[in-house]
Design a protein around this motif. Structure first.
Motif, mmCIF file in Angstrom:
data_model
loop_
_atom_site.group_PDB
_atom_site.id
_atom_site.type_symbol
_atom_site.label_atom_id
_atom_site.label_comp_id
_atom_site.label_asym_id
_atom_site.label_seq_id
_atom_site.Cartn_x
_atom_site.Cartn_y
_atom_site.Cartn_z
ATOM 1 N N ILE A 1 0.796 -1.231 0.000
ATOM 2 C CA ILE A 1 0.000 0.000 0.000
ATOM 3 C C ILE A 1 0.828 1.280 0.000
ATOM 4 O O ILE A 1 0.291 2.346 -0.288
ATOM 5 N N ALA A 2 2.112 1.198 0.306
ATOM 6 C CA ALA A 2 2.929 2.409 0.354
ATOM 7 C C ALA A 2 3.264 2.874 -1.064
ATOM 8 O O ALA A 2 3.456 2.050 -1.960
ATOM 9 N N PRO A 3 3.347 4.185 -1.299
ATOM 10 C CA PRO A 3 3.784 4.667 -2.615
ATOM 11 C C PRO A 3 5.159 4.097 -2.947
ATOM 12 O O PRO A 3 6.082 4.170 -2.150
ATOM 13 N N GLY A 4 5.274 3.495 -4.102
ATOM 14 C CA GLY A 4 6.534 2.871 -4.476
ATOM 15 C C GLY A 4 6.776 1.526 -3.837
ATOM 16 O O GLY A 4 7.865 0.961 -3.979
ATOM 17 N N GLY A 5 5.768 0.988 -3.132
ATOM 18 C CA GLY A 5 5.907 -0.337 -2.513
ATOM 19 C C GLY A 5 6.163 -1.400 -3.554
ATOM 20 O O GLY A 5 5.622 -1.353 -4.658
ATOM 21 N N LEU B 1 5.127 -4.292 -4.017
ATOM 22 C CA LEU B 1 3.965 -5.042 -4.479
ATOM 23 C C LEU B 1 2.753 -4.147 -4.733
ATOM 24 O O LEU B 1 1.641 -4.648 -4.903
ATOM 25 N N ASN B 2 2.971 -2.847 -4.758
ATOM 26 C CA ASN B 2 1.874 -1.904 -5.001
ATOM 27 C C ASN B 2 1.682 -1.721 -6.507
ATOM 28 O O ASN B 2 1.895 -0.647 -7.063
ATOM 29 N N TYR B 3 1.250 -2.795 -7.177
ATOM 30 C CA TYR B 3 1.127 -2.786 -8.633
ATOM 31 C C TYR B 3 -0.010 -1.885 -9.108
ATOM 32 O O TYR B 3 0.019 -1.397 -10.235
#
Length: 215
Positions: A154-158, A160-162
């Motif tokens: 869920i973090a910006p740039g995470g 796995l935040n596809y």
């Protein structure tokens, strides 16, 4: 056969940056239109625990009251007047159980009125499509750390935040949740449901096999 719980989470990811799933109300409705118990019992032969929030149901941090409010209810999706709208669901073809789960999820969403096309892709094509955000939905799997940290998702740039999800509020609630305390866990769960960056489906169980009568 001895099952034990794990933090291996199967989830439905959303493209939160464009398309129909930019709207958190749509994401919440899609999440409610999936029968998690059915997936756990049929596709995974009860070697899984259905979960509506990203905390394992056996954990004392699991919010039972909130989970009940998130019970399977496809009528919520129908009420949004989305009948006939099209979505593309990506899944890795190399995993038989995931492919079967994706087909079942598509069937359930279609019964609720959506038109869902499942794209079964080899791993490299699957990850390339995720990186390009060339999807509406995708079926993903992640081993969460024992504290159920969602930063990568869920973090910006995470990593796995596809879906390109961004919410400073939810990231802050996740940080507070990691510091501990039932109050912060409740606020975090409620914040997660409000935003629904992805839809938790189930936690897969691990299994130990022993000769009969050994234990």
């Amino acid at each position: 056969v001895w099952d034990y719980p794990s933090t291996d989470l199967l989830y439905l990811g959303f493209n939160a940056s464009q398309g129909l799933c930019r709207d958190p109300e749509v994401r919440r409705a899609v999440a409610r239109a999936i029968d998690r118990d059915s997936l756990a019992e049929t596709i995974f032969a009860r070697h899984a625990a259905a979960a509506a929030i990203p905390v394992h149901p056996v954990s004392p941090l699991y919010n039972e009251e909130l989970a009940k409010r998130l019970a399977y209810d496809p009528s919520i999706l129908t009420d949004l007047d989305l009948k006939g709208r099209s979505l593309t669901l990506l899944v890795n073809i190399e995993n038989t159980a995931k492919s079967a789960a994706a087909n079942e999820i598509a069937r359930q969403l279609q019964e609720a009125g959506l038109r869902v096309t499942v794209e079964h892709l080899p791993w490299e094509e699957y990850t390339t499509a995720l990186a390009a955000r060339d999807f509406d939905l995708y079926l993903g799997e992640v081993y969460l750390t024992p504290d159920f940290d969602l930063s990568a998702l869920i973090a910006p740039g995470g990593a796995l935040n596809y879906g390109g999800f961004v919410s400073e509020q939810l990231s802050g609630l996740n940080d507070a949740f990691l510091l501990g305390g039932n109050a912060s866990a409740t606020r975090y769960a409620e914040g997660f449901v409000e935003e629904t960056p992805f839809a938790p489906l189930l936690f897969k169980s691990k299994t130990v096999l022993t000769p009969s009568g050994l234990v």
